[in-house]
Design a protein around this motif. Structure first.
Motif, PDB file in Angstrom:
ATOM      1  N   VAL A 199      30.999  42.895  37.974  1.00  0.00           N
ATOM      2  CA  VAL A 199      31.401  44.121  37.286  1.00  0.00           C
ATOM      3  C   VAL A 199      30.884  45.340  38.035  1.00  0.00           C
ATOM      4  CG1 VAL A 199      31.149  45.475  35.172  1.00  0.00           C
ATOM      5  CG2 VAL A 199      31.564  43.013  35.031  1.00  0.00           C
ATOM      6  N   THR A 354      40.470  45.417  35.922  1.00  0.00           N
ATOM      7  CA  THR A 354      41.018  44.300  35.147  1.00  0.00           C
ATOM      8  C   THR A 354      40.451  42.976  35.632  1.00  0.00           C
ATOM      9  OG1 THR A 354      43.083  45.517  34.814  1.00  0.00           O
ATOM     10  CG2 THR A 354      43.148  43.143  34.441  1.00  0.00           C
ATOM     11  N   TYR A 357      36.738  42.556  34.669  1.00  0.00           N
ATOM     12  CA  TYR A 357      36.628  42.391  33.219  1.00  0.00           C
ATOM     13  C   TYR A 357      36.978  40.956  32.825  1.00  0.00           C
ATOM     14  CZ  TYR A 357      37.806  42.611  28.262  1.00  0.00           C
ATOM     15  OH  TYR A 357      37.878  42.356  26.920  1.00  0.00           O
ATOM     16  N   ASP A 360      34.321  38.540  33.846  1.00  0.00           N
ATOM     17  CA  ASP A 360      33.149  38.593  32.975  1.00  0.00           C
ATOM     18  C   ASP A 360      33.384  37.830  31.671  1.00  0.00           C
ATOM     19  OD1 ASP A 360      30.466  39.682  32.586  1.00  0.00           O
ATOM     20  OD2 ASP A 360      31.346  40.850  30.958  1.00  0.00           O
ATOM     21  N   ARG A 361      34.627  37.707  31.261  1.00  0.00           N
ATOM     22  CA  ARG A 361      34.956  37.019  30.005  1.00  0.00           C
ATOM     23  C   ARG A 361      34.991  35.504  30.163  1.00  0.00           C
ATOM     24  NH1 ARG A 361      35.014  39.771  25.295  1.00  0.00           N
ATOM     25  NH2 ARG A 361      36.802  38.578  24.536  1.00  0.00           N
TER      26      ARG A 361
END
Length: 524
Positions: A199, A354, A357, A360-361
């Motif tokens: 990130v 994007t 993100y 990271d999920r």
């Protein structure tokens, strides 16, 4: 350089440490109050824990989160603005081309392509010395000084009257810029956990896209200057002054390390370092260790990262220098061409945000997301090759689709720093990755032959082939790293205490390499 070196590893420097426990691959796990092992050539962070005045009480997770926000404000704005200038600088020659530098300096044949590539020859020649200097010197000061000089060399380019002097100054500029990306990656690894790194890399790398957009606006504004000099000279002067000014700012304000950061209290420094325990990669070590250099060159990952740096940046070398010429070939005027780069830069920024993100999920899906974010580039490159020239809107959309490769490269960078331990080994692997980066950027422009303008068939095919090779390389690397994690799990599950009896504290800051430390787990 007067560096202290280590010719042989200590007794801990072996991968047969079967009695060392393993960590789990939980990048977010955090336990305060640990007591590290000791080692005379360990990490600089050890000084914080050997200090009897340092606090050792329990750390509130909310306090750690508050500190993370403070660290973000101390680090990310400086890197992001610098990275924006980094890309603006790389496109100055591209804008100078549409402002008439080729005619004014009587550039002919492949001389323009050589001006694009010679920058990276300077980068290439200085890659290893600058990385070792970063290890020995305060990294914030060293980075600021180099950025200042890079701006100075850019300003002087406005005084050039022929190919030779411009080529020399571009090579010197490349040498000054050689520390930028490696320094940003080392700084990121020194301040952030492995889960946080993609990130944060994404946030400062997003400035790459913003730099393209800002470069387009600056180019548009500079193109309207009606002064005594040609527009391309103002391009070098304005961008160079901005770069040098920012180098001075970074020299004085960017902290060198969480161990010495002046804006952090002793307690905050200790928390900042303790957060990195699970990384098993340490903060930094000022001693150049020969056994870690040797191990780096015997590690297959180094060659994968070199190859990835190469194939990722052959397309970049072409697009960054010929992108404006490709767009102009769609039939736009010179000034409208500069504005057409703005949506391209915005798309790159959005794709990077994007990508990081989503990464990271979903835990341990970096290789998968690299492949996913390469797909638009492959589609766009095929479009540029096969969509008819009279379909200007369609071809412009295909050009824009070649931007998300930047998001894939962000995750490649994050994999390199997350999967390399031992400070000297990190420095060497960093340098080799960016040798591949330089080689790709040197080679890229030569696939764009003047005789093939404005479609550049060979250049577009080079993009297609390189992106397909990148898919193969990253898939293979992901498979090998996963296999290695399972092998280490098998070894440690057979030791006393098994996987549940792990003791990460004993190896967190001993400056062990990823091969020496069986507690280390790879991210893929």
């Amino acid at each position: 350089m007067g560096n202290k070196t280590e010719t042989e590893p200590s007794s801990l420097h072996t991968e047969n440490i079967a009695d060392l426990p393993s960590d789990t691959h939980d990048e977010n796990h955090f336990q305060p109050g640990w007591k590290p092992g000791t080692r005379p050539d360990g990490d600089t962070a050890m000084a914080l824990f050997n200090d009897p005045d340092a606090p050792h009480e329990e750390i509130d997770p909310s306090e750690a989160r508050k500190l993370l926000r403070k660290i973000d404000l101390m680090i990310l704005p400086y890197l992001a603005v610098c990275y924006a200038f980094f890309y603006i600088d790389k496109t100055t020659l591209s804008y100078a081309a549409i402002f008439g530098i080729q005619e004014d300096l009587n550039l002919h044949g492949t001389q323009y392509s050589w001006l694009s590539s010679v920058f990276y020859f300077g980068f290439l020649a200085w890659a290893f010395p600058t990385n070792f200097l970063m290890q020995r010197l305060p990294i914030g000061k060293y980075l600021g000084a180099n950025i200042f000089m890079w701006g100075v060399f850019l300003i002087i380019q406005a005084a050039c009257h022929n190919f030779a002097t411009l080529a020399v100054l571009r090579a010197l500029g490349g040498a000054a810029e050689a520390c930028a990306d490696p320094a940003f990656m080392l700084i990121t690894s020194m301040w952030y956990t492995r889960r946080e790194q993609p990130v944060r890399i994404g946030l400062w790398y997003t400035a790459n896209g913003l730099g393209i957009a800002l470069g387009g606006l600056l180019g548009y504004g500079i193109g309207h200057i009606r002064g005594a000099l040609p527009s391309w000279k103002y391009e070098f002067i304005v961008i160079g002054c901005l770069c040098s000014t920012w180098g001075i700012v970074m020299f004085f304000l960017l902290p060198d390390s969480p161990v010495t950061a002046p804006l952090l209290s002793k307690r905050e420094r200790r928390i900042a370092v303790e957060r990195l325990r699970e990384n098993q990669t340490g903060v930094e070590n000022k001693h150049i260790k020969l056994h870690q250099i040797r191990e780096a060159f015997l590690d297959y990952k180094l060659y994968f990262f070199f190859a990835l740096g190469l194939v990722c940046n052959i397309p970049n070398g072409g697009i960054s220098n010929f992108g404006t010429l490709i767009i102009k070939g769609f039939g736009f005027s010179t000034l409208v061409t500069t504005l057409m780069q703005i949506p391209y830069g915005v798309l790159i920024a959005l794709s990077i945000l994007t990508c990081v993100y989503l990464n990271d999920r979903f835990e341990n899906r970096r290789c998968l997301f690299i492949v996913i974010f390469l797909l638009p580039n492959i589609a766009g490159a095929f479009g540029l090759r096969f969509v008819p020239q009279d379909q200007k809107v369609g071809r412009l959309i295909c050009y824009y689709l070649t931007g998300p490769y930047n998001a894939a490269f962000v995750l490649v960078l994050s994999m390199q720093i997350a999967n390399t331990a031992g400070h000297t080994k990190k420095v060497v692997t960093n340098a080799v990755l960016f040798l591949g980066y330089c080689t790709g950027n040197i080679a890229g422009p030569f696939f764009y032959k003047t005789s093939q303008a404005p479609t550049y068939e060979l250049g577009i095919w080079s993009m297609i082939v390189c992106h397909l090779l990148e898919v193969v390389l990253i898939s293979t690397l992901g498979f090998l790293l996963r296999w290695e994690n399972r092998r280490r799990d098998r070894i440690q599950s057979q030791t006393e205490g098994g996987l549940e009896g792990r003791d990460l504290d004993s190896t967190a800051f001993l400056d062990l390499t990823d091969r020496e430390n069986l507690n280390f787990r790879y991210i893929y």
